[in-house]
Scaffold this motif. Sequence first.
Motif, PDB file in Angstrom:
ATOM      1  N   SER A 121       5.251  -6.833   5.424  1.00  9.70           N
ATOM      2  CA  SER A 121       4.262  -5.858   4.967  1.00  9.70           C
ATOM      3  C   SER A 121       4.125  -4.717   5.964  1.00  9.70           C
ATOM      4  O   SER A 121       4.004  -4.949   7.170  1.00  9.70           O
ATOM      5  CB  SER A 121       2.894  -6.526   4.778  1.00  9.70           C
ATOM      6  N   LYS A 126       0.577  -1.585   3.681  1.00  9.70           N
ATOM      7  CA  LYS A 126       0.646  -2.956   3.186  1.00  9.70           C
ATOM      8  C   LYS A 126       1.695  -3.190   2.095  1.00  9.70           C
ATOM      9  O   LYS A 126       1.744  -4.274   1.508  1.00  9.70           O
ATOM     10  CB  LYS A 126      -0.725  -3.443   2.674  1.00  9.70           C
ATOM     11  N   SER A 128       5.524  -3.886   0.702  1.00 10.64           N
ATOM     12  CA  SER A 128       6.615  -4.700   1.249  1.00 10.64           C
ATOM     13  C   SER A 128       7.792  -3.820   1.672  1.00 10.64           C
ATOM     14  O   SER A 128       8.197  -2.928   0.926  1.00 10.64           O
ATOM     15  CB  SER A 128       7.077  -5.723   0.208  1.00 10.64           C
ATOM     16  N   ASP A 159       4.295  -4.912  14.797  1.00  8.74           N
ATOM     17  CA  ASP A 159       3.603  -4.133  13.756  1.00  8.74           C
ATOM     18  C   ASP A 159       3.017  -2.812  14.252  1.00  8.74           C
ATOM     19  O   ASP A 159       2.287  -2.146  13.509  1.00  8.74           O
ATOM     20  CB  ASP A 159       2.478  -4.952  13.098  1.00  8.74           C
TER      21      ASP A 159
END
Length: 276
Positions: A121, A126, A128, A159
């Motif tokens: 994600s 968010k 994919s 992230d």
Amino acid sequence: MSTQEQEEAEKKYDPLDTTLKFVDRGDDLDPVSSDFFSLRAEMSCGHAVTPESLTQWCRSQLNEGNYKFRCPALVDGITMCNKLWSYKEVRRLADLDVEEMQYFEENMARLAVAEYCEVHSCPRCKTSVERKNLSNLCVQCVVCTADLKKSYQFCWQCDKPWKSPGAGSGRCGNDGCVNKDLQILWTCKTISLFDVVGVDSCPSVRACPVCGLKVEHNQKYCKNVVCPRCKEEFCFVCLKLKRICCQTSSPFTICPDGVAPRQTSIPVWKKKITGK
């Protein structure tokens, strides 16, 4: 009637459904239930199940990372039937409610995608994102790139927005960016394999030598384990594939090379695309 009784009452086949073949017998056809007095419906493989036992079995398969449901009944008490049940058949015969169908379909989709590609994600939107180069931590989100009107890249590992100037680099440039899976491999406790002679101190977590998935041993039976993702069977002790390890030692004795040290890198899965 209690809530549980109401749920159980709703979890029944419709006797008027002419597309189902019912059997009313107290034999051992049901592969996952010991309740011999419930009305069963016959599956495509010829074995019969109750709605409860079918739902229970298929849910357990999902929890183990399997999205293809196969009949676990034993033929002649030795060989597993292993016939594939389609989801359409399972959905109809298990009599899944809306919540259960959503659970099944979301997890089946997630597992199917994970079998063929790496998906993560985007930390910003968010959505994919697929990582096609499994050795590159830098990935670009096309949605955020279009939204911001400039390239938006983030680190697959931590992230955070990508800082390193080289897009092909293995380091994002953010402080504290570490591979959590590697940390687990480095710091996990040691275990004994009680049924394997000579193995009394082995890391409790290993990365599958084929696809890199973290795998644990239940400390029972032989030293070999089957990876739930790539389905390869390998030795938990020496990390060689079973077919190689078994050439020099039995499944219940320590390998000639001894216990492989803690892994310092995670194998990258080189998937075979068949085109089917």
